[in-house]
Design an enzyme around this catalytic site. Structure first.
Site, PDB file in Angstrom:
ATOM      1  N   GLY A  32      65.722  64.391  36.299  1.00  0.00           N
ATOM      2  CA  GLY A  32      65.804  63.665  34.878  1.00  0.00           C
ATOM      3  C   GLY A  32      67.378  63.539  34.419  1.00  0.00           C
ATOM      4  O   GLY A  32      68.260  63.714  35.491  1.00  0.00           O
ATOM      5  N   LEU A  34      68.497  60.789  33.315  1.00  0.00           N
ATOM      6  CA  LEU A  34      68.441  59.638  34.235  1.00  0.00           C
ATOM      7  C   LEU A  34      69.813  58.830  33.816  1.00  0.00           C
ATOM      8  O   LEU A  34      70.119  58.551  32.913  1.00  0.00           O
ATOM      9  CB  LEU A  34      67.373  58.668  34.322  1.00  0.00           C
ATOM     10  CG  LEU A  34      65.856  59.774  34.454  1.00  0.00           C
ATOM     11  CD1 LEU A  34      64.638  58.757  34.319  1.00  0.00           C
ATOM     12  CD2 LEU A  34      65.885  60.150  35.821  1.00  0.00           C
ATOM     13  N   HIS A  35      70.350  58.111  34.928  1.00  0.00           N
ATOM     14  CA  HIS A  35      71.339  56.997  35.041  1.00  0.00           C
ATOM     15  C   HIS A  35      71.083  56.065  35.992  1.00  0.00           C
ATOM     16  O   HIS A  35      69.934  55.882  36.367  1.00  0.00           O
ATOM     17  CB  HIS A  35      72.720  57.967  35.211  1.00  0.00           C
ATOM     18  CG  HIS A  35      72.645  58.566  36.710  1.00  0.00           C
ATOM     19  ND1 HIS A  35      72.469  58.168  37.931  1.00  0.00           N
ATOM     20  CD2 HIS A  35      72.728  59.919  37.021  1.00  0.00           C
ATOM     21  CE1 HIS A  35      72.352  58.807  38.798  1.00  0.00           C
ATOM     22  NE2 HIS A  35      72.644  60.018  38.070  1.00  0.00           N
ATOM     23  N   GLY A  37      72.008  55.016  38.538  1.00  0.00           N
ATOM     24  CA  GLY A  37      71.535  55.544  40.053  1.00  0.00           C
ATOM     25  C   GLY A  37      70.073  55.792  39.970  1.00  0.00           C
ATOM     26  O   GLY A  37      69.448  55.271  41.073  1.00  0.00           O
ATOM     27  N   HIS A  38      69.593  56.629  39.258  1.00  0.00           N
ATOM     28  CA  HIS A  38      68.082  56.607  39.405  1.00  0.00           C
ATOM     29  C   HIS A  38      67.375  55.450  39.145  1.00  0.00           C
ATOM     30  O   HIS A  38      66.348  55.008  39.588  1.00  0.00           O
ATOM     31  CB  HIS A  38      67.798  57.673  38.210  1.00  0.00           C
ATOM     32  CG  HIS A  38      68.236  58.944  38.387  1.00  0.00           C
ATOM     33  ND1 HIS A  38      69.343  59.827  37.564  1.00  0.00           N
ATOM     34  CD2 HIS A  38      68.132  60.246  39.234  1.00  0.00           C
ATOM     35  CE1 HIS A  38      69.583  60.735  37.976  1.00  0.00           C
ATOM     36  NE2 HIS A  38      68.835  61.260  38.895  1.00  0.00           N
ATOM     37  N   ASP A 150      72.522  61.742  47.929  1.00  0.00           N
ATOM     38  CA  ASP A 150      71.839  63.175  48.660  1.00  0.00           C
ATOM     39  C   ASP A 150      71.477  62.917  50.178  1.00  0.00           C
ATOM     40  O   ASP A 150      70.289  62.931  50.262  1.00  0.00           O
ATOM     41  CB  ASP A 150      70.947  63.739  47.676  1.00  0.00           C
ATOM     42  CG  ASP A 150      71.217  64.085  46.441  1.00  0.00           C
ATOM     43  OD1 ASP A 150      71.993  64.945  46.029  1.00  0.00           O
ATOM     44  OD2 ASP A 150      71.201  63.100  45.448  1.00  0.00           O
TER      45      ASP A 150
HETATM   46  P1  AMP Z   1      68.377  64.032  41.017  1.00  0.00           P
HETATM   47  O1  AMP Z   1      67.910  63.976  39.551  1.00  0.00           O
HETATM   48  O2  AMP Z   1      69.819  64.283  41.011  1.00  0.00           O
HETATM   49  O3  AMP Z   1      67.732  65.135  41.949  1.00  0.00           O
HETATM   50  O4  AMP Z   1      68.323  62.551  41.787  1.00  0.00           O
HETATM   51  C1  AMP Z   1      67.153  62.109  42.092  1.00  0.00           C
HETATM   52  C2  AMP Z   1      67.094  61.130  43.027  1.00  0.00           C
HETATM   53  O5  AMP Z   1      68.085  59.953  42.596  1.00  0.00           O
HETATM   54  C3  AMP Z   1      67.585  61.504  44.290  1.00  0.00           C
HETATM   55  O6  AMP Z   1      66.884  60.569  45.551  1.00  0.00           O
HETATM   56  C4  AMP Z   1      69.238  61.120  44.312  1.00  0.00           C
HETATM   57  O7  AMP Z   1      69.637  61.085  45.754  1.00  0.00           O
HETATM   58  C5  AMP Z   1      69.080  60.038  43.555  1.00  0.00           C
HETATM   59  N1  AMP Z   1      70.635  59.615  42.989  1.00  0.00           N
HETATM   60  C6  AMP Z   1      71.070  60.337  42.308  1.00  0.00           C
HETATM   61  N2  AMP Z   1      72.318  60.003  42.031  1.00  0.00           N
HETATM   62  C7  AMP Z   1      72.331  58.679  42.711  1.00  0.00           C
HETATM   63  C8  AMP Z   1      73.452  57.539  42.794  1.00  0.00           C
HETATM   64  N3  AMP Z   1      74.455  57.733  42.110  1.00  0.00           N
HETATM   65  N4  AMP Z   1      72.939  56.563  43.579  1.00  0.00           N
HETATM   66  C9  AMP Z   1      71.768  56.415  44.220  1.00  0.00           C
HETATM   67  N5  AMP Z   1      70.966  57.243  43.813  1.00  0.00           N
HETATM   68  C10 AMP Z   1      71.166  58.510  43.336  1.00  0.00           C
END
Ligand code: AMP
Length: 280
Positions: A32, A34-35, A37-38, A150
């Site tokens: 969550g 979310l930005h 990237g997500h 990641d």
């Molecule tokens: P998180 O919410 O941080 O657990 O991330 C959820 C998913 O989004 C994971 O697969 C992350 O690798 C991906 N993610 C997070 N930040 C980025 C980003 N800047 N660019 C691409 N994918 C991202």
């Protein structure tokens, strides 16, 4: 408005109905807040599948005892708007009690979880693998989308999916960055103004390492030293690790000529940030 679902049973009902109609399903696991990237993962999942489930769950079991589980940012309403705009079908936003009822089972991947982030976060990947296995079983998707941000997590999930015969395609999506190069992260919100500037040492140092390799430098030790030196010029930064490893088995490399993952973890004040690049 996009449905925000709290119960496993209800997600399964959606999945069952979609399957009955012959629809394909994409899963995007997130914590969550979310930005962009997500969003890039969700947009891709929506382009490649009929239906998309975004899980939005701050998973307690992947945080260590002194980590930021309690303070991790949360905003389900904003997340719902982003998911809807990106083309998701439903959001799965369970409470921890829905996911873990007297659970005694852990999914654990050996070896590749003991290096890089696994060294300073020894229980992290057990938490990740267990929750992702559960999400795979709940959503039974055709494809699941993960960010290269990641990179170790992606490698571990791929291995887990292969080892446990999950019939799910694991899809890697490129890192989305801020205009100045900082990799987008929910944890960037912890940074104050000075720290935000200091955090640029991650992407800047990696760019230096990448250029060295592209210009023909083979010696991994020299590349690592250059990356570390650049980070250590920044007074607010403290290196957790700088590593050059094989993209498949995450073992340290001495020579930069094969498939290489260059990964860093750096504390900026109290905030631990990660970044990386891959050269195939
Ligand atoms: P998180 O919410 O941080 O657990 O991330 C959820 C998913 O989004 C994971 O697969 C992350 O690798 C991906 N993610 C997070 N930040 C980025 C980003 N800047 N660019 C691409 N994918 C991202």
């Amino acid at each position: 408005m996009i449905p925000v679902i709290k119960s496993i049973k209800e997600v399964r009902e959606y999945v069952k109905a979609w399957r009955k109609d012959g629809k394909s399903i994409g899963l995007v696991p997130t914590m969550g807040y979310l930005h962009e990237g997500h969003k890039s993962l969700i947009v891709r999942a929506a382009a490649e599948n009929d239906c998309v489930i975004v899980s939005d769950f701050v998973n307690p079991t992947q945080f260590g005892p002194n980590e930021d589980f309690e303070t991790y940012p949360r905003d389900i309403e904003k997340d719902a708007a982003l998911c809807e705009a990106a083309g998701a079908s439903i959001i799965f936003n369970p409470e921890p009690e829905e996911m873990y009822v007297n659970a005694l089972t852990t999914v654990s991947v050996d070896k590749i979880t003991k290096v890089l982030c696994g060294k300073s976060r020894p229980t992290h990947f057990d938490g990740v693998c267990t929750v992702v296995s559960k999400l795979f079983n709940i959503a039974s998707p055709d494809r699941a989308y993960f960010g290269q941000k990641d990179a170790q997590q992606l490698c571990v999930i791929r291995k887990m999916a292969r080892d446990l015969n999950f019939d799910i395609e694991i899809i890697s999506c490129p890192i989305v960055r801020e205009a100045d190069g900082l990799a987008k992260s929910s944890r960037n919100t912890y940074l104050d103004e000075k720290e935000r500037k200091a955090a640029l040492c991650l992407s800047r140092s990696l760019a230096i390492g990448r250029t060295m390799i592209e210009n023909g430098e083979h010696d991994a030790a020299a590349v690592k030293a250059a990356i570390r030196d650049e980070i250590e010029k920044e007074p607010l930064a403290k290196v957790d690790y700088v590593e050059l490893v094989d993209t498949e088995n995450l073992e340290a490399v001495r020579d930069c000529s094969g498939g290489i993952l260059a990964a860093v973890a750096v504390y900026i004040g109290k905030t631990r940030l990660i970044d990386n690049f891959i050269i195939d």
